[in-house]
Design an enzyme around this catalytic site. Structure first.
Site, short mmCIF file in Angstrom:
data_model
loop_
_atom_site.label_atom_id
_atom_site.label_comp_id
_atom_site.label_asym_id
_atom_site.label_seq_id
_atom_site.Cartn_x
_atom_site.Cartn_y
_atom_site.Cartn_z
N ASP A 293 105.11 32.04 28.01
CA ASP A 293 104.09 32.83 28.69
C ASP A 293 104.77 33.76 29.68
O ASP A 293 105.62 33.32 30.46
CB ASP A 293 103.11 31.90 29.41
CG ASP A 293 101.81 32.60 29.78
OD1 ASP A 293 101.60 33.73 29.33
OD2 ASP A 293 101.01 32.00 30.52
N PHE B 162 104.46 37.27 32.54
CA PHE B 162 103.81 37.59 33.82
C PHE B 162 103.98 39.09 34.03
O PHE B 162 104.66 39.53 34.95
CB PHE B 162 104.52 36.75 34.90
CG PHE B 162 103.97 36.82 36.30
CD1 PHE B 162 102.65 36.54 36.57
CD2 PHE B 162 104.82 37.11 37.38
CE1 PHE B 162 102.16 36.56 37.87
CE2 PHE B 162 104.35 37.13 38.67
CZ PHE B 162 103.01 36.85 38.92
N HIS C 194 98.29 42.14 38.52
CA HIS C 194 98.11 40.70 38.67
C HIS C 194 99.20 40.11 39.56
O HIS C 194 98.92 39.29 40.46
CB HIS C 194 98.14 40.03 37.30
CG HIS C 194 98.10 38.54 37.35
ND1 HIS C 194 97.02 37.82 37.81
CD2 HIS C 194 99.04 37.61 36.99
CE1 HIS C 194 97.28 36.52 37.74
NE2 HIS C 194 98.51 36.37 37.25
N ARG D 178 101.12 34.28 48.91
CA ARG D 178 102.20 34.45 49.89
C ARG D 178 101.83 35.56 50.87
O ARG D 178 102.51 36.58 50.96
CB ARG D 178 103.52 34.78 49.20
CG ARG D 178 104.01 33.76 48.19
CD ARG D 178 105.39 34.12 47.65
NE ARG D 178 105.43 35.46 47.09
CZ ARG D 178 105.07 35.78 45.85
NH1 ARG D 178 104.63 34.84 45.03
NH2 ARG D 178 105.15 37.03 45.43
N GLU E 113 92.97 32.62 32.57
CA GLU E 113 93.80 33.82 32.56
C GLU E 113 93.58 34.52 31.23
O GLU E 113 93.83 33.93 30.17
CB GLU E 113 95.28 33.49 32.78
CG GLU E 113 95.57 33.04 34.20
CD GLU E 113 97.05 32.94 34.52
OE1 GLU E 113 97.38 32.96 35.72
OE2 GLU E 113 97.86 32.85 33.58
N GLU F 227 94.64 36.78 28.49
CA GLU F 227 95.94 37.25 28.03
C GLU F 227 95.88 37.67 26.56
O GLU F 227 94.94 37.34 25.84
CB GLU F 227 97.00 36.15 28.20
CG GLU F 227 97.08 35.59 29.61
CD GLU F 227 98.30 34.73 29.85
OE1 GLU F 227 99.26 34.82 29.05
OE2 GLU F 227 98.30 33.96 30.83
N ASP G 24 94.87 31.18 29.16
CA ASP G 24 95.82 30.26 29.79
C ASP G 24 95.09 29.55 30.93
O ASP G 24 95.18 29.94 32.09
CB ASP G 24 97.03 31.03 30.30
CG ASP G 24 98.06 30.15 30.98
OD1 ASP G 24 98.11 28.95 30.64
OD2 ASP G 24 98.80 30.66 31.84
N ARG H 185 94.56 25.97 39.72
CA ARG H 185 95.24 26.69 40.79
C ARG H 185 95.67 25.78 41.94
O ARG H 185 96.70 26.04 42.57
CB ARG H 185 94.34 27.80 41.33
CG ARG H 185 93.99 28.87 40.31
CD ARG H 185 95.21 29.56 39.76
NE ARG H 185 94.85 30.69 38.89
CZ ARG H 185 95.70 31.38 38.18
NH1 ARG H 185 96.99 31.06 38.19
NH2 ARG H 185 95.29 32.39 37.43
N GLN I 238 98.72 24.00 40.64
CA GLN I 238 99.79 24.99 40.54
C GLN I 238 100.33 25.35 41.92
O GLN I 238 101.55 25.46 42.11
CB GLN I 238 99.25 26.26 39.86
CG GLN I 238 100.26 27.38 39.73
CD GLN I 238 99.65 28.67 39.19
OE1 GLN I 238 98.44 28.72 38.92
NE2 GLN I 238 100.46 29.69 39.04
N TYR J 238 104.42 24.65 42.15
CA TYR J 238 105.17 25.73 41.49
C TYR J 238 106.45 26.14 42.20
O TYR J 238 107.28 26.86 41.64
CB TYR J 238 104.26 26.95 41.27
CG TYR J 238 104.16 27.93 42.41
CD1 TYR J 238 104.68 29.21 42.30
CD2 TYR J 238 103.51 27.59 43.60
CE1 TYR J 238 104.57 30.13 43.32
CE2 TYR J 238 103.40 28.50 44.63
CZ TYR J 238 103.92 29.76 44.49
OH TYR J 238 103.82 30.67 45.51
N LYS K 288 99.35 24.22 34.28
CA LYS K 288 99.18 25.09 33.12
C LYS K 288 99.22 24.33 31.79
O LYS K 288 98.63 24.77 30.81
CB LYS K 288 100.31 26.12 33.08
CG LYS K 288 100.36 27.06 34.27
CD LYS K 288 99.41 28.21 34.07
CE LYS K 288 99.66 29.31 35.09
NZ LYS K 288 98.85 30.50 34.83
N THR L 162 95.89 25.44 26.42
CA THR L 162 95.95 26.88 26.22
C THR L 162 95.15 27.20 24.95
O THR L 162 95.44 26.64 23.90
CB THR L 162 97.40 27.38 26.05
OG1 THR L 162 98.16 27.00 27.20
CG2 THR L 162 97.44 28.89 25.89
N THR M 166 98.55 37.27 32.48
CA THR M 166 97.20 37.73 32.81
C THR M 166 97.12 39.25 32.78
O THR M 166 97.97 39.94 33.35
CB THR M 166 96.79 37.23 34.20
OG1 THR M 166 96.91 35.81 34.23
CG2 THR M 166 95.36 37.62 34.53
N GLU N 231 91.94 35.99 41.23
CA GLU N 231 91.91 37.37 41.73
C GLU N 231 90.49 37.83 42.03
O GLU N 231 90.23 38.46 43.06
CB GLU N 231 92.53 38.32 40.71
CG GLU N 231 94.02 38.16 40.50
CD GLU N 231 94.50 39.09 39.40
OE1 GLU N 231 94.78 40.26 39.70
OE2 GLU N 231 94.57 38.65 38.23
#
Length: 399
Positions: free
Chosen positions: A116, A118, A123, A132, A187, A189, A219, A223, A226, A230, A239, A243, A330, A344
């Site tokens: 997968d 990114f 996104h 962050r 997600e 995708e 996906d 959250r 994650q 992560y 994750k 899927t 995503t 998001e």
């Protein structure tokens, strides 16, 4: 168009007309067999083996595995033969045309490795700002390479499979807690199904020899799990629980008109990521949450193409083989209505999303259903469909 197929959805201005012809595996009560979708019907391909001639063995088994192991020359030849077959006026002898309502769909191929990516700048920047805050949203490597991770092939399932809410560790004020995810997300995708000969160090120019077709991917993402796990190695239990992919694989050949250049990343690409022809795709996605369209992401906004992703995935000597699957990451755009995940859309749970029945959401609740669909421009103004991917959330099991 004159055709023996009597289905109003089998028309060039409809997503699953003769310009699309996606492959899937159907069971009409006599076991799984390879089929091609014609509007709201499935043509069972072993029933027209005589018309397919020497190409019939490629679709004689209970999955697409034999077809994926063939070559692009054979894929294109089979597609040309099918277009001729389904657009003629006379019904082929023995043709078995079954309504989709009368068949059960299976995962169409045996999934090998699953990767997968990114690759949406929008996104990546949004997630960086949410997770962050106060730091640079993009990591320094992001514009130089298609960031990705290895997923879990054993939990890739066909569209329509229910989604059991996962358990895991979550961050708490007084330390980690264990239990069902409270921030279950999606997600939206695009996935690429690999085929052709086993190969290593695939160049961008030869990538089409190893990409058979396209599916949509959801996906599913926990959250809260994650967010705790992560750092420093990335996604794992948040994750790997499920899927979902489309039940029908749209051939790459059907998307010839939809090819576009990927957006500029602000500096020259490294030589192995340079494309001699564009492999971005103009796919228009729609995300429905309990029958409400909440987002319309645009795949043309992705910063890395499928050819660049495959080239990067194999540049270190890793192999690609028939049945491997890689997903785009995503798909999100610059506006709120183009965001491809609920993290998001709700901005980390801060904003509530109103659905057409008057209810409001931030993340998925038990019983919610999500459907992701997509179309692309086809030849002569036609519409090419990418089969939808759907799933409904079930409560977590007691542990």
């Amino acid at each position: 168009m004159t055709s023996w197929v009597r289905d109003p959805a089998f028309a060039r201005d409809q997503p699953f007309g003769p310009q699309t012809l996606p492959y899937g595996v159907v069971d009409a009560g006599d076991g799984p067999r390879v089929a091609v979708r014609l509007g709201e019907h499935a043509l069972v391909l072993p029933s027209v083996a005589h018309d397919l001639g020497d190409l019939a063995p490629l679709v004689a088994g209970p999955s697409l595995d034999r077809l994926l192991a063939a070559s692009r020359v054979e894929w294109s030849a089979l597609r040309a033969r099918l277009i001729s077959l389904v657009t003629r006026s006379g019904t082929p002898a023995g043709a078995q045309l079954v309504p989709l309502t009368d068949v059960r769909m299976s995962l169409p191929f045996t999934v090998g490795d699953y990767v997968d990516f990114f690759s949406s700048r929008h996104h990546a920047e949004n997630m960086g700002r949410i997770m962050r805050p106060g730091t640079e949203p993009l990591q320094p490597n992001w514009t130089h390479l298609p960031v990705g991770y290895h997923g879990r092939a054993g939990t890739v399932v066909v569209s329509g499979t229910d989604v059991e809410r996962p358990h895991g560790q979550r961050r708490g004020k007084d330390g980690p807690h264990f239990g069902p995810s409270g921030r279950l997300d999606i997600e939206a995708e695009v996935g690429f199904v690999c085929g052709g000969p086993v190969a290593r160090r695939v160049s961008t120019s030869s990538a089409p020899e190893h990409i058979f077709g396209v599916v949509l991917v959801n996906d599913w993402s926990a959250r809260d799990i994650q967010g705790w796990e992560y750092v420093p190695l990335g996604p794992f239990l948040g994750k790997s629980f499920l899927t979902s992919v489309s039940a029908w694989v749209t051939p790459l050949d059907a998307l010839a008109v939809a090819r576009v250049k990927v957006p500029d990343v602000g500096h020259p690409r490294m030589p192995y990521l340079v494309e001699d022809s564009p492999w971005g795709l103009d796919l228009r996605l729609a995300v429905e949450w309990n029958d409400t369209v909440v987002a319309r992401p645009m795949f043309a906004e992705m910063s890395f193409s499928c050819a660049q992703q495959l080239a990067h995935m194999t540049v270190n000597g890793a192999s690609v083989r028939p049945g491997d699957l890689f997903a785009s990451g995503t798909v999100s755009g610059p506006t709120q209505t183009q965001r491809g995940c609920f993290m998001e859309l709700s901005w980390g749970g801060r904003d509530r999303i109103r659905l057409s029945d008057g209810s409001e959401r931030t993340f998925l609740e038990d019983g919610d259903t999500v459907v992701i669909s997509a179309t692309a421009p086809g030849e002569d103004g036609s519409v090419v469909g990418i089969a939808p991917v759907e799933g409904t959330v079930l409560p977590a099991v007691d542990l």
